[in-house]
Design an enzyme around this catalytic site. Structure first.
Site, short mmCIF file in Angstrom:
data_model
loop_
_atom_site.label_atom_id
_atom_site.label_comp_id
_atom_site.label_asym_id
_atom_site.label_seq_id
_atom_site.Cartn_x
_atom_site.Cartn_y
_atom_site.Cartn_z
N ASN A 159 0.80 -1.22 0.00
CA ASN A 159 0.00 0.00 0.00
C ASN A 159 0.83 1.27 0.00
O ASN A 159 0.37 2.32 -0.41
CB ASN A 159 -0.95 0.00 1.21
CG ASN A 159 -0.27 -0.38 2.49
OD1 ASN A 159 0.28 -1.47 2.60
ND2 ASN A 159 -0.28 0.51 3.45
N GLN B 118 -5.10 -3.35 -2.32
CA GLN B 118 -4.57 -2.28 -3.16
C GLN B 118 -4.52 -2.63 -4.64
O GLN B 118 -4.55 -1.73 -5.48
CB GLN B 118 -3.17 -1.87 -2.69
CG GLN B 118 -3.15 -1.11 -1.38
CD GLN B 118 -3.79 0.26 -1.46
OE1 GLN B 118 -4.02 0.81 -2.54
NE2 GLN B 118 -4.11 0.82 -0.31
N CYS C 59 -2.96 5.00 7.77
CA CYS C 59 -2.98 4.53 9.16
C CYS C 59 -1.79 5.06 9.96
O CYS C 59 -1.82 5.06 11.18
CB CYS C 59 -2.92 3.01 9.21
SG CYS C 59 -3.97 2.23 8.01
C1 LIG Z 1 -3.15 -3.38 1.86
C2 LIG Z 1 -4.30 -2.99 2.73
N1 LIG Z 1 -4.93 -3.93 3.44
C3 LIG Z 1 -5.96 -3.64 4.24
C4 LIG Z 1 -6.42 -2.35 4.35
C5 LIG Z 1 -7.53 -2.07 5.32
O1 LIG Z 1 -8.69 -1.65 4.69
P1 LIG Z 1 -9.92 -1.17 5.59
O2 LIG Z 1 -9.45 0.02 6.35
O3 LIG Z 1 -10.97 -0.88 4.59
O4 LIG Z 1 -10.28 -2.28 6.49
C6 LIG Z 1 -5.82 -1.34 3.61
C7 LIG Z 1 -6.29 0.07 3.72
O5 LIG Z 1 -5.58 0.97 3.98
C8 LIG Z 1 -4.73 -1.67 2.78
O6 LIG Z 1 -4.09 -0.74 2.08
#
Ligand SMILES: Cc1ncc(COP(=O)(O)O)c(C=O)c1O
Length: 381
Positions: A153, A181, A326
């Site tokens: 990501n 992603q 995040c």
């Molecule tokens: C690679 C990846 N996995 C999981 C997520 C989590 O997604 P969500 O916040 O919709 O649960 C994200 C979001 O930022 C992500 O980029």
């Protein structure tokens, strides 16, 4: 009036597509049935969920019954790891993940470690890519699960998922990949990847936030992590969020019908942005794999400045992140860049710019000009 900043943070989230919004609105207005009800209202809602299941399945080359709708990609990842672990016999307690997994995988992996699982965290090379040889040498007779994301990501680097599948398949090890992603930016086909479990996130491809899906290959053993009624093949209890499920289905259908065009547009905008920045910023360094990477992601280090300061300086005109959404509140160097072996200077100057299918050439040119002049001002000081 000042115009809104140019949005270059599509890896964090995307706006809801107007077509998707139209598809979901009836399920927030007049169509209020519970899909489990056997009357007319319930049947209509159940049919809408079934259509969405088929649309999502079609996007990734799966069967509709292999799709489990969840509340988000984080939940899908938790179901994959924790639910997969619960289905394993007691003598198989070894999990392998990569060092650059999203917290939505790393979190459940560490929870399993707390529960007595042995967790191997694989390193990555300077491009942020797992080496297949490292996967091969980490495998053990008691390895139960391997989880390697499809695309990172932050830097966008694509991981050797299908090569990993060749190793896991022969040994009966369950392979999960977080494709939150990659899906909708490049082709994601479960048989080409050879995965048993795969995570999708609706809001990364123009459905609303708060809906995801887990692909579960037929025959893969999985236990629920929530207990209740038997919706979603008994794997995800709770009354379905029909409107959001309709939305992720509609969003998947749009992508399935236009993916080559979408990918080409993302690549063109990303490369244009890179060219403009490289022309104005001498010493700009590209991070992540130069080819094996998402077509929309441009992760670069600006020399002599902090990426955070640069984005603050340009904030009136450009909205982007230094890393994953995040982490953007914390000052710590990104764990992904640390795993790639970056020194503090290069990591501090890093910015993640991610374009989307609504990004225009004019926006790219304006954003690049703004970033170049912001860099010039900070660099001079
Ligand atoms: C690679 C990846 N996995 C999981 C997520 C989590 O997604 P969500 O916040 O919709 O649960 C994200 C979001 O930022 C992500 O980029």
């Amino acid at each position: 009036m000042m115009s809104a900043p140019i949005y270059l943070d599509f890896n964090a989230t995307t706006p809801v597509d107007p077509e998707v919004l139209e598809a979901m609105l009836p399920w927030l207005r007049e169509q209020h049935g519970n899909p489990s009800s056997t009357h007319e209202y319930g049947r209509r809602a159940a049919d809408a969920v079934a259509t969405a299941r088929a649309q999502v399945a079609h996007l990734i080359g799966a069967q509709p019954r292999e799709i489990v709708f969840t509340g988000c990609a984080t939940e899908a990842n938790n179901l994959a790891l924790l639910g997969g672990a619960r289905a394993m016999p007691a003598h198989r307690r070894h999990l392998i993940v990569s060092a650059i997994e999203h917290p939505a995988v790393m979190g459940p992996a560490m929870a399993l470690r707390d529960q007595g699982w042995d967790v191997t965290v694989l390193p990555v090379d300077t491009f942020g890519r797992v080496r297949v040889e490292d996967v091969a040498s980490a495998l053990r007779p008691d390895t139960a699960l391997v989880s390697i994301m499809h695309a990172n990501n932050e830097v966008g680097t694509l991981q050797p998922v299908s090569e990993t599948a060749e190793l896991t398949r022969a040994r009966g090890i369950v392979l999960h990949s977080d494709a939150a992603q990659s899906a909708a930016k490049i082709a994601v086909h479960v048989d080409d990847l050879g995965v048993d479990l795969l995570t999708l996130a609706g809001h990364k491809f123009h459905a609303p936030k708060g809906v995801g899906a887990l692909y579960v290959r037929r025959g893969t053993q999985l236990r629920p992590i929530l207990y209740g009624p038997d919706q979603e093949h008994g794997l995800r209890p709770g009354t379905e969020n029909v409107a959001a499920i309709v939305a992720i289905g509609a969003a998947a259908a749009i992508v399935a019908s236009r993916l080559p065009k979408i990918s080409a547009h993302l690549r063109a905008m990303r490369d244009r942005l890179h060219a403009r920045l490289a022309a104005g910023v001498s010493g700009l360094q590209i991070n992540g794999h130069p080819e094996q990477r998402l077509p929309n992601t441009l992760h670069v280090s600006f020399p002599g400045v902090s990426g955070r300061d640069l984005l603050a300086e340009a904030a009136d005109s450009v909205a982007a992140s230094v890393g994953s959404a995040c982490h953007s509140a914390s000052d710590a160097v990104s764990g992904v860049l640390a795993a790639m072996g970056f020194d503090t200077v290069r990591a501090t100057g890093a910015v993640r710019l991610s374009v989307g299918r609504t990004t225009t050439a004019e926006e790219v040119d304006r954003a690049a000009a703004t970033l170049v002049s912001a860099w010039g001002r900070l660099y001079a000081n």
